[in-house]
Design an enzyme around this catalytic site. Structure first.
Site, PDB file in Angstrom:
ATOM      1  N   ALA A   1       0.817  -1.207   0.000  1.00  8.18           N
ATOM      2  CA  ALA A   1       0.000   0.000   0.000  1.00  8.18           C
ATOM      3  C   ALA A   1       0.858   1.267   0.000  1.00  8.18           C
ATOM      4  O   ALA A   1       0.580   2.221  -0.736  1.00  8.18           O
ATOM      5  CB  ALA A   1      -0.913  -0.011   1.216  1.00  8.18           C
TER       6      ALA A   1
ATOM      7  N   HIS B   1      14.805   4.687  27.151  1.00  7.62           N
ATOM      8  CA  HIS B   1      14.858   3.434  27.897  1.00  7.62           C
ATOM      9  C   HIS B   1      13.664   3.368  28.835  1.00  7.62           C
ATOM     10  O   HIS B   1      13.365   4.360  29.505  1.00  7.62           O
ATOM     11  CB  HIS B   1      16.153   3.368  28.717  1.00  7.62           C
ATOM     12  CG  HIS B   1      16.198   2.182  29.633  1.00  7.62           C
ATOM     13  ND1 HIS B   1      16.429   0.917  29.151  1.00  7.62           N
ATOM     14  CD2 HIS B   1      15.992   2.073  30.978  1.00  7.62           C
ATOM     15  CE1 HIS B   1      16.395   0.066  30.171  1.00  7.62           C
ATOM     16  NE2 HIS B   1      16.129   0.738  31.286  1.00  7.62           N
TER      17      HIS B   1
HETATM   18  C1  LIG Z   1      -5.108  -9.665   3.052  1.00 10.73           C
HETATM   19  C2  LIG Z   1      -4.169  -8.572   2.584  1.00 10.73           C
HETATM   20  C3  LIG Z   1      -3.418  -7.874   3.501  1.00 10.73           C
HETATM   21  C4  LIG Z   1      -2.566  -6.862   3.084  1.00 10.73           C
HETATM   22  N1  LIG Z   1      -1.845  -6.196   4.029  1.00 10.73           N
HETATM   23  C5  LIG Z   1      -1.018  -5.210   3.651  1.00 10.73           C
HETATM   24  C6  LIG Z   1      -0.299  -4.467   4.613  1.00 10.73           C
HETATM   25  O1  LIG Z   1      -0.421  -4.707   5.817  1.00 10.73           O
HETATM   26  N2  LIG Z   1       0.512  -3.472   4.193  1.00 10.73           N
HETATM   27  C7  LIG Z   1       0.660  -3.182   2.864  1.00 10.73           C
HETATM   28  O2  LIG Z   1       1.422  -2.278   2.528  1.00 10.73           O
HETATM   29  N3  LIG Z   1      -0.021  -3.860   1.918  1.00 10.73           N
HETATM   30  C8  LIG Z   1      -0.862  -4.863   2.286  1.00 10.73           C
HETATM   31  N4  LIG Z   1      -1.582  -5.525   1.329  1.00 10.73           N
HETATM   32  C9  LIG Z   1      -1.387  -5.148  -0.085  1.00 10.73           C
HETATM   33  C10 LIG Z   1      -2.177  -3.871  -0.406  1.00 10.73           C
HETATM   34  O3  LIG Z   1      -3.535  -4.084  -0.131  1.00 10.73           O
HETATM   35  C11 LIG Z   1      -1.983  -3.493  -1.854  1.00 10.73           C
HETATM   36  O4  LIG Z   1      -0.605  -3.399  -2.144  1.00 10.73           O
HETATM   37  C12 LIG Z   1      -2.637  -2.146  -2.156  1.00 10.73           C
HETATM   38  O5  LIG Z   1      -4.017  -2.189  -1.896  1.00 10.73           O
HETATM   39  C13 LIG Z   1      -2.415  -1.747  -3.620  1.00 10.73           C
HETATM   40  O6  LIG Z   1      -3.025  -0.527  -3.841  1.00 10.73           O
HETATM   41  P1  LIG Z   1      -3.520  -0.093  -5.290  1.00 10.73           P
HETATM   42  O7  LIG Z   1      -4.036   1.290  -5.123  1.00 10.73           O
HETATM   43  O8  LIG Z   1      -2.473  -0.356  -6.282  1.00 10.73           O
HETATM   44  O9  LIG Z   1      -4.711  -1.098  -5.670  1.00 10.73           O
HETATM   45  P2  LIG Z   1      -5.978  -1.653  -4.911  1.00 10.73           P
HETATM   46  O10 LIG Z   1      -5.954  -1.362  -3.474  1.00 10.73           O
HETATM   47  O11 LIG Z   1      -6.098  -3.084  -5.336  1.00 10.73           O
HETATM   48  O12 LIG Z   1      -7.173  -0.823  -5.511  1.00 10.73           O
HETATM   49  C14 LIG Z   1      -7.561  -0.908  -6.836  1.00 10.73           C
HETATM   50  C15 LIG Z   1      -8.981  -0.439  -6.966  1.00 10.73           C
HETATM   51  O13 LIG Z   1      -9.284  -0.261  -8.338  1.00 10.73           O
HETATM   52  C16 LIG Z   1     -10.614  -0.699  -8.575  1.00 10.73           C
HETATM   53  N5  LIG Z   1     -10.730  -0.994 -10.011  1.00 10.73           N
HETATM   54  C17 LIG Z   1     -10.053  -1.935 -10.705  1.00 10.73           C
HETATM   55  N6  LIG Z   1     -10.355  -1.857 -12.024  1.00 10.73           N
HETATM   56  C18 LIG Z   1     -11.238  -0.836 -12.140  1.00 10.73           C
HETATM   57  C19 LIG Z   1     -11.895  -0.252 -13.245  1.00 10.73           C
HETATM   58  N7  LIG Z   1     -11.674  -0.664 -14.502  1.00 10.73           N
HETATM   59  N8  LIG Z   1     -12.749   0.761 -12.997  1.00 10.73           N
HETATM   60  C20 LIG Z   1     -12.968   1.220 -11.741  1.00 10.73           C
HETATM   61  N9  LIG Z   1     -12.349   0.711 -10.664  1.00 10.73           N
HETATM   62  C21 LIG Z   1     -11.488  -0.294 -10.857  1.00 10.73           C
HETATM   63  C22 LIG Z   1     -10.744  -1.904  -7.684  1.00 10.73           C
HETATM   64  O14 LIG Z   1     -12.120  -2.200  -7.456  1.00 10.73           O
HETATM   65  C23 LIG Z   1     -10.004  -1.441  -6.435  1.00 10.73           C
HETATM   66  O15 LIG Z   1     -10.870  -0.810  -5.542  1.00 10.73           O
HETATM   67  C24 LIG Z   1      -2.468  -6.530   1.716  1.00 10.73           C
HETATM   68  C25 LIG Z   1      -3.241  -7.221   0.773  1.00 10.73           C
HETATM   69  C26 LIG Z   1      -4.093  -8.213   1.201  1.00 10.73           C
HETATM   70  C27 LIG Z   1      -4.932  -8.921   0.175  1.00 10.73           C
END
Ligand SMILES: Cc1cc2nc3c(=O)[nH]c(=O)nc-3n(C[C@H](O)[C@H](O)[C@H](O)COP(=O)(O)OP(=O)(O)OC[C@H]3O[C@@H](n4cnc5c(N)ncnc54)[C@H](O)[C@@H]3O)c2cc1C
Length: 466
Positions: free
Chosen positions: A320, A444
């Site tokens: 994230a 500490h």
């Molecule tokens: C169980 C789990 C735990 C995690 N824990 C951590 C953590 O503790 N720390 C960390 O750093 N990372 C963690 N991650 C990873 C993190 O969630 C991702 O790296 C992060 O969410 C990526 O962000 P993003 O903005 O690239 O995409 P995403 O968060 O995947 O968001 C993409 C969004 O785009 C939307 N979308 C896709 N295509 C379209 C379209 N054509 N039109 C409109 N909307 C669309 C989707 O619906 C989604 O809402 C975890 C992941 C999981 C599954």
């Protein structure tokens, strides 16, 4: 038709942060999200809900295992109310996603609900109940990722599940088989382990969290085994079959012998794949690579010059905070600034307990690059703070250049490592030496004293408390 300076497709931590930064920099901004809540994987089915369940299950484990020693007697049985635990998690998610709605309004960002598809490089069609079309001078693709699986596994979302279903189970598994010893599998495995499940982890590689420093991976493996996880490294899963309420997983071990695991749930956590379904990237001239990622250059610009991509949908760590940095980077690039991201300094964290956190190079990476380095390591159990809280597992390891003493990597297993790693990131951002850290006062008693001690050990092998 509404026209924007920037349209962001996807509202995860990459997309919504990019949209805020674009709006802050004076651009007229829209964000498109196909689900009814904002926040993407991270807020809805990722970082936030998994940490909520880790926290709840940690409280339960403390209550059943450690309260007595602390002198806290609870009359009667302590029981898990899974329904309430999942409901609390959902309320944390709802509050957090609601916060993003607020931020969009505050920053005057137009939110469109529906699947965004390119018509061409400057027009996006948003399909929901009605079809809307918007025009955008620039677009940021932030469509994230989805759980991936193995070709022969059928995810039925009931017994053979991904992380998404694991966050809302209605019963505690008796035996949870986790395929994949990476971050997500271990975190969710630990939630159900604490709640009473037997947990077997099956990992293809010869160690869990294989991209992290080998010493850290070994320590985490040791601690999880102590917590009665059944660890099965070097096992190649070849079939997953559901029979009623049972799931049968067959794998070949290192010697090529077949091993059968029988459980009631199987969590498939073998990684995530970039998500571009329905985006119609070709219509905008946006190329994908052979791994399905949107191809970008060093400015995170795609093959279409007015379209950028960030986060899980492009190369790099699926985290994230990496997505957030990239969101800010693209917004500032569009505003004519010259931002910079040091990918070497994006920390990685596993939120098991003890936590694992790392930044910079691993020992293996330094060896492969032929760098002459020194190691300073300090065990958590030598700290007063660790004894006070009974968090004795783990260590901090500082890797520094043998000649210049510059810190090249910091790796830790231990209580609150996820928060402690920030000190190492700051130090490395300013190119601190191990001696710099060793000469700074650390409060500490805190867990951070282990960082100072490991730095002292790296400087001159002169840790004070061991
Ligand atoms: C169980 C789990 C735990 C995690 N824990 C951590 C953590 O503790 N720390 C960390 O750093 N990372 C963690 N991650 C990873 C993190 O969630 C991702 O790296 C992060 O969410 C990526 O962000 P993003 O903005 O690239 O995409 P995403 O968060 O995947 O968001 C993409 C969004 O785009 C939307 N979308 C896709 N295509 C379209 C379209 N054509 N039109 C409109 N909307 C669309 C989707 O619906 C989604 O809402 C975890 C992941 C999981 C599954």
């Amino acid at each position: 038709m509404n026209s924007y300076d920037v349209a962001v497709i996807g509202s995860g931590p990459g997309g919504y942060v990019a949209a805020i930064r674009c709006a802050q920099l004076g651009m007229k901004t829209a964000i498109i999200e196909k689900y009814s809540t904002l926040g993407g994987t991270c807020l809805n089915v990722g970082c936030i809900p998994s940490k909520a369940l880790l926290d709840s299950s940690h409280h339960y484990e403390d209550a059943i295992k450690h309260f007595e020693e602390h002198g806290i007697d609870i009359p009667g049985d302590i029981k898990v109310n899974l329904k309430q635990m999942i409901a609390r998690k959902q309320s944390v998610v709802d509050q957090t996603t609601g916060g993003i709605d607020f931020l969009m309004k505050k920053n005057k960002i137009d939110v469109y609900e529906g699947l965004g598809s390119f018509k061409d490089a400057t027009h996006i069609i948003i399909a929901e109940k009605e079809t809307t079309e918007i025009e955008a001078k620039n677009t940021i693709i932030a469509t994230g990722s989805k759980p991936s699986t193995l070709p022969f596994i059928e995810i039925d979302k009931e017994r053979v599940i991904t992380s998404t279903e694991a966050l809302k189970l209605t019963e505690i598994p008796k035996h949870l088989i986790v395929i994949g010893g990476g971050v997500i599998g271990l975190e969710l495995g630990q939630v159900y382990k604490r709640l009473g499940a037997e947990v077997s982890v099956i990992e293809y590689m010869d160690r869990i969290v294989p991209t992290m420093d080998a010493g850290v991976s070994k320590e985490l493996n040791k601690v999880l085994k102590k917590q009665k996880f059944k660890m099965n490294p070097s096992h190649k899963v070849k079939s997953v079959e559901r029979k009623g309420d049972e799931v049968i997983v067959k794998a070949d071990n290192k010697k090529g012998e077949e091993v059968t695991f029988t459980g009631d749930y199987c969590l498939v956590s073998v990684g995530r794949r970039p998500y571009t379904d329905g985006l119609n990237a070709e219509a905008a001239g946006v190329k994908l690579n052979d791994r399905g990622q949107v191809e970008v250059n060093e400015h995170l610009q795609t093959s279409a010059p007015n379209i950028y991509a960030i986060g899980d949908v492009i190369k790099g760590a699926m985290l994230a905070h990496k997505a957030e940095e990239e969101g800010v980077f693209v917004a500032e690039t569009l505003a004519g600034q010259k931002p910079h991201i040091d990918y070497n300094l994006i920390p990685g964290v596993v939120y098991t307990w003890p936590e694992v956190a790392a930044v910079g190079k691993t020992e293996d990476q330094l060896k492969d690059a032929g760098v002459d380095y020194k190691v300073g390591q300090f065990p958590m159990r030598a700290l007063g703070r660790s004894r006070a809280s009974m968090d004795l597992d783990g260590f901090v390891k500082v890797l520094a250049d043998k000649t210049t003493d510059e810190i090249l990597g910091v790796h830790m297993v231990g209580a609150r490592a996820a928060d402690m790693i920030a000190e190492a990131v700051v130090a490395m951002e300013y190119r601190a030496s191990a001696e710099d850290i060793s000469r700074m006062s650390h409060a500490h008693p805190t867990f951070t004293e282990a960082i100072k001690e490991a730095a002292l050990a790296a400087t001159d092998d002169r840790a004070l408390h061991i």
